[in-house]
Design a protein around this motif. Sequence first.
Motif, short mmCIF file in Angstrom:
data_model
loop_
_atom_site.label_atom_id
_atom_site.label_comp_id
_atom_site.label_asym_id
_atom_site.label_seq_id
_atom_site.Cartn_x
_atom_site.Cartn_y
_atom_site.Cartn_z
N GLY A 127 -8.20 -0.70 -1.12
CA GLY A 127 -6.84 -0.76 -0.61
C GLY A 127 -6.68 0.07 0.65
O GLY A 127 -6.02 -0.35 1.61
N ARG A 128 -7.30 1.26 0.67
CA ARG A 128 -7.25 2.09 1.87
C ARG A 128 -7.97 1.40 3.03
O ARG A 128 -7.50 1.42 4.17
CB ARG A 128 -7.88 3.45 1.60
N TRP A 131 -7.54 -1.20 8.22
CA TRP A 131 -7.82 -2.39 9.05
C TRP A 131 -6.53 -2.92 9.66
O TRP A 131 -6.48 -3.28 10.84
CB TRP A 131 -8.49 -3.45 8.18
N LEU A 132 -5.46 -2.98 8.86
CA LEU A 132 -4.17 -3.44 9.38
C LEU A 132 -3.65 -2.50 10.47
O LEU A 132 -3.14 -2.94 11.50
CB LEU A 132 -3.15 -3.54 8.25
N SER A 133 -3.79 -1.18 10.23
CA SER A 133 -3.31 -0.20 11.20
C SER A 133 -4.07 -0.32 12.51
O SER A 133 -3.47 -0.28 13.59
CB SER A 133 -3.47 1.21 10.62
N VAL A 176 -1.30 -3.38 1.59
CA VAL A 176 -2.43 -4.07 0.96
C VAL A 176 -2.37 -3.92 -0.55
O VAL A 176 -2.08 -2.85 -1.08
CB VAL A 176 -3.76 -3.51 1.49
N ILE A 177 -2.68 -5.02 -1.22
CA ILE A 177 -2.87 -5.04 -2.67
C ILE A 177 -4.31 -5.44 -2.94
O ILE A 177 -4.79 -6.44 -2.40
CB ILE A 177 -1.90 -6.03 -3.35
N CYS A 178 -5.00 -4.66 -3.78
CA CYS A 178 -6.41 -4.95 -4.08
C CYS A 178 -6.58 -5.17 -5.57
O CYS A 178 -6.04 -4.43 -6.39
CB CYS A 178 -7.30 -3.79 -3.62
N ARG A 179 -7.35 -6.19 -5.91
CA ARG A 179 -7.71 -6.45 -7.31
C ARG A 179 -9.22 -6.63 -7.37
O ARG A 179 -9.77 -7.55 -6.76
CB ARG A 179 -7.00 -7.70 -7.83
#
Length: 440
Positions: free
Chosen positions: A362-363, A368-370, A378-381
């Motif tokens: 998630g970090r 990456w977005l920043s 971000v949501i991570c699964r």
Amino acid sequence: MSVERNPTENEAKALWEEYEEAAGRPEAVKRSSDAQRCRRFYRGDQWSEYRGAPLPRPVFNVMRRIVDMQVGALSGGGCVLESGGGVSLPDVSGLLPRLVCDAALTGMGAIYLWREKGEIRYSAIDPASVVCAEPEMEDIDAQPVLWLVFRYAAEELIRTADIAGMPKTGIKPDGERGRLSTAVTRMERKGGRVLFTVFTKGAVIRRGSFAAGGYPVALMRWPGGGGGFYGFSPSLPLIGNQKYLNLGWAMLLKHMSDTAFSKIIYDRSVIPEWTNEVGEAVGVIGGGDVTRAAAAVGVGQMQEGMFTMLERAASETKSLSGATEAALGEGNSDSVSAILAMREASEITLRPARRSLEQALGRFGELWLSMSGAPGRVICRASCFDPSAMAAELRRLYERGDLAAEDYVALLPDGVMSDRAKVSQAVKRSSDIERRKGDI
């Protein structure tokens, strides 16, 4: 990106001394030593610490079996990264095995992001290349300073310094015959930006800053152990068990090689010499009958409990580390529901590690977005699931006749078969032919 030039004459020396002071702290040194030790044992180099009497040196690598199970379970199912802003995030599934394996061996796995030729690049890096200012502080963005250590070709560093307008005279390879030079990137957060300085022992390569949500490093730490920033390796406590197993089997092998063959005891006063290399005949002079000339001495006996103890030690070591039969795909199941129940039970011990993996990924996505300037959260699964173990259980049920071929193919995890649809059609055609034969 802003760039500052003309470093002072002693700046590289001061920067290097600051880095060495941080890397030389007891926590960092112990972390590095423990990590190297765990890596040695994982790859099978498990006798270098032995200083006892000469023995066979077998390696029954239970530690590797456990780590490979953990890596497979946490990375086998892949991961899904989603951003609330609808921006497509990169697929990092290929980084998971390296990230999880590093965390399982050293306590910490790391992904580094950087810009190159206008593009965002990323890679899993050796955790040993990450050095912090405050080892007791787990939050990476709360660190006042962070260092990343890499080795580059000296020629590449000279070209980089030349482009940045920096002096090149202090850039030299490590060692007299080497081509590579150690370069350190010092990062510090100030005013919403990350300031960085790249330097070697004798030169400042370049300096600058970039806007980011934090240090461009995402860390996965193995849960538990209270290891602070560097984490605590779950493999480290396994080394004692691994050494016991190896030593126990070494003594068994030594005993068998010494006593497995009968020996001949002969009277030298009757038979001057006897050659029997396998049994290594023993000559005596007087002191007994020796059945007038020679006699055979039977093989040595050994307590069967030794075998049982070693097997129990290996089994308990795997079980307590979560590497149960179900997790390893070695158990026998009576139904698909039993498979799922055993899978759920074996997954419990890895749930904290999965959460840590999801936080790291998630970090990564938020960094990456920043760096790309895109909005969103971000949501991570990440799936705690090992396809190979599941496939092994299904195959066992199919071979026993508890699963039809169509069901077997349908239940196989994704990725096990390259073209499941074609296989399903072929199986269905075969089943239809068999049914028609039965109707004739």
